[in-house]
Each structure stands twice: as C-alpha cells, then as structure tokens.
Scaffold this motif. Sequence first.
Motif, PDB file in Angstrom:
ATOM      1  N   LEU A 191     -10.136   3.759   5.457  1.00  0.00           N
ATOM      2  CA  LEU A 191     -11.149   4.281   4.541  1.00  0.00           C
ATOM      3  C   LEU A 191     -11.535   5.709   4.930  1.00  0.00           C
ATOM      4  O   LEU A 191     -11.717   6.568   4.071  1.00  0.00           O
ATOM      5  N   ARG A 192     -11.628   5.962   6.234  1.00  0.00           N
ATOM      6  CA  ARG A 192     -12.010   7.295   6.698  1.00  0.00           C
ATOM      7  C   ARG A 192     -10.919   8.328   6.460  1.00  0.00           C
ATOM      8  O   ARG A 192     -11.206   9.498   6.190  1.00  0.00           O
ATOM      9  N   THR A 193      -9.659   7.914   6.551  1.00  0.00           N
ATOM     10  CA  THR A 193      -8.574   8.898   6.545  1.00  0.00           C
ATOM     11  C   THR A 193      -7.674   8.844   5.313  1.00  0.00           C
ATOM     12  O   THR A 193      -6.992   9.819   5.010  1.00  0.00           O
ATOM     13  N   LYS A 194      -7.638   7.711   4.584  1.00  0.00           N
ATOM     14  CA  LYS A 194      -6.705   7.547   3.462  1.00  0.00           C
ATOM     15  C   LYS A 194      -7.384   6.970   2.229  1.00  0.00           C
ATOM     16  O   LYS A 194      -6.759   6.294   1.412  1.00  0.00           O
ATOM     17  N   ARG A 195      -8.665   7.226   2.061  1.00  0.00           N
ATOM     18  CA  ARG A 195      -9.450   6.609   0.993  1.00  0.00           C
ATOM     19  C   ARG A 195      -8.787   6.744  -0.371  1.00  0.00           C
ATOM     20  O   ARG A 195      -8.803   5.812  -1.189  1.00  0.00           O
ATOM     21  N   GLU A 196      -8.192   7.897  -0.643  1.00  0.00           N
ATOM     22  CA  GLU A 196      -7.636   8.158  -1.976  1.00  0.00           C
ATOM     23  C   GLU A 196      -6.466   7.252  -2.321  1.00  0.00           C
ATOM     24  O   GLU A 196      -6.090   7.114  -3.486  1.00  0.00           O
ATOM     25  N   TYR A 197      -5.893   6.579  -1.316  1.00  0.00           N
ATOM     26  CA  TYR A 197      -4.752   5.694  -1.551  1.00  0.00           C
ATOM     27  C   TYR A 197      -5.156   4.224  -1.714  1.00  0.00           C
ATOM     28  O   TYR A 197      -4.314   3.378  -2.012  1.00  0.00           O
ATOM     29  N   LEU A 198      -6.424   3.905  -1.488  1.00  0.00           N
ATOM     30  CA  LEU A 198      -6.870   2.509  -1.509  1.00  0.00           C
ATOM     31  C   LEU A 198      -7.344   2.099  -2.893  1.00  0.00           C
ATOM     32  O   LEU A 198      -8.003   2.876  -3.589  1.00  0.00           O
ATOM     33  N   LYS A 199      -7.063   0.838  -3.278  1.00  0.00           N
ATOM     34  CA  LYS A 199      -7.538   0.375  -4.576  1.00  0.00           C
ATOM     35  C   LYS A 199      -9.039   0.093  -4.502  1.00  0.00           C
ATOM     36  O   LYS A 199      -9.588  -0.161  -3.416  1.00  0.00           O
ATOM     37  N   SER A 216       0.822  -1.210   0.000  1.00  0.00           N
ATOM     38  CA  SER A 216       0.000   0.000   0.000  1.00  0.00           C
ATOM     39  C   SER A 216       0.857   1.260   0.000  1.00  0.00           C
ATOM     40  O   SER A 216       1.814   1.357   0.790  1.00  0.00           O
ATOM     41  N   PRO A 217       0.490   2.252  -0.819  1.00  0.00           N
ATOM     42  CA  PRO A 217       1.201   3.539  -0.771  1.00  0.00           C
ATOM     43  C   PRO A 217       1.154   4.185   0.607  1.00  0.00           C
ATOM     44  O   PRO A 217       2.046   4.950   0.967  1.00  0.00           O
ATOM     45  N   ILE A 218       0.129   3.857   1.381  1.00  0.00           N
ATOM     46  CA  ILE A 218       0.003   4.422   2.730  1.00  0.00           C
ATOM     47  C   ILE A 218       1.196   4.030   3.598  1.00  0.00           C
ATOM     48  O   ILE A 218       1.669   4.805   4.422  1.00  0.00           O
ATOM     49  N   PHE A 219       1.715   2.815   3.399  1.00  0.00           N
ATOM     50  CA  PHE A 219       2.780   2.292   4.253  1.00  0.00           C
ATOM     51  C   PHE A 219       4.087   2.056   3.493  1.00  0.00           C
ATOM     52  O   PHE A 219       4.933   1.283   3.939  1.00  0.00           O
ATOM     53  N   LYS A 220       4.269   2.754   2.384  1.00  0.00           N
ATOM     54  CA  LYS A 220       5.415   2.467   1.517  1.00  0.00           C
ATOM     55  C   LYS A 220       6.768   2.738   2.183  1.00  0.00           C
ATOM     56  O   LYS A 220       7.791   2.186   1.760  1.00  0.00           O
ATOM     57  N   ASP A 221       6.786   3.557   3.232  1.00  0.00           N
ATOM     58  CA  ASP A 221       8.041   3.867   3.915  1.00  0.00           C
ATOM     59  C   ASP A 221       8.077   3.363   5.358  1.00  0.00           C
ATOM     60  O   ASP A 221       8.940   3.755   6.144  1.00  0.00           O
ATOM     61  N   THR A 222       7.151   2.476   5.708  1.00  0.00           N
ATOM     62  CA  THR A 222       7.048   2.008   7.094  1.00  0.00           C
ATOM     63  C   THR A 222       8.114   0.955   7.410  1.00  0.00           C
ATOM     64  O   THR A 222       8.241  -0.039   6.696  1.00  0.00           O
ATOM     65  N   ILE A 223       8.864   1.194   8.474  1.00  0.00           N
ATOM     66  CA  ILE A 223       9.853   0.229   8.953  1.00  0.00           C
ATOM     67  C   ILE A 223       9.309  -0.420  10.227  1.00  0.00           C
ATOM     68  O   ILE A 223       8.935   0.281  11.180  1.00  0.00           O
TER      69      ILE A 223
END
Length: 475
Positions: free
Chosen positions: A326-334, A95-102
């Motif tokens: 969905l409430r906060t990052k909807r635009e990043y979800l497929k 997911s682009p939401i977590f693309k940099d999560t370590i």
Amino acid sequence: MPSDQALLRSTACAIVDRLNSGEVTPLDLLDALERRIAEVDGKTNALPILCFDRARASAKALMQKPPGERGLLAGLPVPIKDLTDVAGVKTTQGSPIFKDTIAKQSDIVVELLESNGAVVYAKSNTPEFGAGAHTFNEVFGATRNPWDPSRSASGSSGGSAVALATGTAWLAHGTDMGGSLRNPASFCGVVGLRPSIGRVPHSPAFKIDRNLTVHGPMARNVEDIALMLDAMSGEHPADPLSLPRLPASFLSAARSGKKPKRVAYSPDFGITPVDPEVAAITRKAASRFAEAGVIVEEAHPDLREAHECFHVLRAFDFAITKAELLRTKREYLKPEVIWNIEEGLKLSVEKLERAEAQRIALAMRTLEFFKTYDLLLSPATIVAPFPIENRYVAECAGKKFDNYVEWLGIVYAITLACCPALSLPCGFTASGLPVGLQMVAAPRGEAPLLAGARILEDILGVRDTTPIDPRPAPQ
C-alpha cells in the motif's frame, strides 16, 4: 492406452491405479491434459500459467523409480493456485505488481505434493492476492463458470474449481480463508475441502502463526479429495503449526462407510440471508441423510460474533501482509484490497483483543455443539453463481451488505470456529447452475467428515456430473 476422453473422465483414484499398474504413464496424462487445455481453457481461463516442460522433466525423473515407489499420487498431474510458489514458475498472485515474478523456491505444500508423486503442470487463476470470492484480476482477466460462462466461478480458488469441472485437472490445490476452497467448489459442481489448522503444512509468511488461511485439496468427488489430502498432510519442521500424519489414511476413512448418528442443518446459521432456492436445494439434500438412518435436525451453534470478528481479523491479516505494498505500489492495487489494508491499519489493540476473545467464545460454543451433533450442514454459498460482471454479491434476499466479504459469512464463521469443512455438490437451480452443501465437522475431524460426505454423495447421486465441456453463454 485409453482414449483422452476415457482418461479425463476417470477418477483420480482410478488414474493412480492405472499409473501403478503401468497401463498409463505420467507423460500420457500430460499429453492428454495439454490437448484438453488447448480445447477448452480459452473459454474459461482457468489455467493461465502452464509449465509442461517442467512437468515432463519431473515426470521422466519420477519414471526412473519403480511404480510402487513413486508416491501416493504416482505421477498424477496437479495444478497449483497462483498464490503459491512453484520453483522456476511464475507466481503473479493475480497482481500487476508480480506479473513477471518467477519463484526461486517452492512452498512446503508443493514440495510435499511432489514428494508424494504429484507432477505440477499449471498454475490456476485467482483474484488479486486471493481477495474476494470472484476470480478476476488485471493480469489474466476473469475465470468463467463452465456451466454458464456469463457467471462467476467464485473464488479465490476459482481456477482450480473450473479446471476440475472442465477436465483439465483430476485434482487441484487451493487455499481458503473465507471460503476460498468451498465457494468455487459450490459454484462449479466439484468438491472443495478446508482442512483443520495445521493439517496441511505450508511455508510461513509474514507471521509465523497465521491461521485464518489454510491450504487444501479440490477434486470431483469425495474419495479423490481424500486421496489428495493424504498426499498434502503431515508434519513439517518449517511449519510450527503442522500436525503429524494420522495412522489411518483419509482415503480409508472416506471408504469406511461409517455413518454419522445425528446431523444438524441450518440454512443461515442465524447470521445471514440466503437465497430461497439455494436454501430449498440444500435443505432437501441434507434431509436425504435420513435415507441412511441418520437423524437430521434443524440446529446450529451460536455464531453471532462472526461478522465483527472476521472483519477485524481479516483486516489485521491484510495489514501485516500488504501494508508495504500500500505504501509503495498503491496505484496497482484493486479497491477492495486497498480498503482491507486500510481497515487493518486503523485497528486498535482493543479491537484486536475483542476479536480474539470473540473467536475463542465462538469456537468453544461450536465445539460444545459437536457433542450433540456429528456434522453440521448448511449452504456452502448463500446464492447461486452470479453475473461475471459483478465484482461481488452486494445483496441477497433484500439484505444489502456493508462490504464485499459480508456475503461470505456462512463460510467464514466456520473458518473462525477452526473446523474442517467441505462443499459437496448437492443439486442444481432451475436454470441449471450448481449448488453446494457445506458439511462441517469438529476440529481435526476430517475422517468422520469425509466418511459422512461419501455416504451422502452416494445418496444424492451427483458423483459423475463433471467434467463437462464449457457451455455456450445464454443468448
């Protein structure tokens, strides 16, 4: 030391023997894998996250112990699916939401594998949040099937399956809700095992008793998958559903030669269309059990509630795990993930009540079925690998599906029944694409499942079809 090719083509069991004898070291294996990944992974995109520095540090620490004290895997490198945390390594979940999560801490299943001598060197590609049986995402792109790069590797453990098929892994970790260990194994010509609920402990998230999804092993053959299951299984206090380790190993069960007496085959479980070529290949493979003196009959348990039940319970799972996104990052979800979450948020208590009751009824009838049959066989997927540009299978044998997961009914029905199941390579289509046979046992029946699968694997003679070099795309 053996050549890279000799090492990469060896079974995991053979590599562990070499590690224990001192013939090779974990560092030798990491070097061979790094070279192989550089050679082939650009063509398939199976392992987009590499952590060789971490792996070499782990290997050196392990090598300070005597060979007999390095655990069941003795330093064997293993990739982890990119839904699962490995401390100090990126976990994107596709997911682009977590693309940099370590990840700060490893999941229980990773800790258990490492305590048993696994060395983690990579993360395998997965669809966004593991949603959908086709491995593509906006972070790393699509994973390509090495048998035909214009085709899907399936999913959601597609990166793990392709790594095995191309010789960039000997064993691999995956997860399975609606066939995510079994579907990619089928598409890539390897073995994927969904264990019983609780067999493999993992860190609870969102809900303490979530049980549609389980963690499990993937490998190129039955003995190797049994070895990895041994290294993954056992009781853990942080996972209240986890089961104690059995007295006898799963590897010894796979090698036992214990034959089933009576098995059932069904091309469709009475709930789904199936491609005629896939049905023919799997029926022929199942019938060959008779060569070992096994009775093979066409039958299946009553699984009529599977589609409605799974749709509701899957949607509920997405709601409790992804509603905040969905409430906060909807635009990043497929779109498929958005649809699943919204379906879950619309559910009433009455629908959940009905679905849970359906699951109990389905599971009880399946348990009764296993009083007559030792194993249940079917296609692992209802189609051969499909074009990579398709997001999912929209229709099969003239039947159009209502949503992007309905084509997976033949595997998610078994998920609902709480049974262990694996996909065993069983043949190829006329165009040279792999087909997998789903083999199912009664709940907690991994030992007889592995024994039966090992016998059929011998009869079919498909054990050495992988690893392969990725083939050029058809012109």
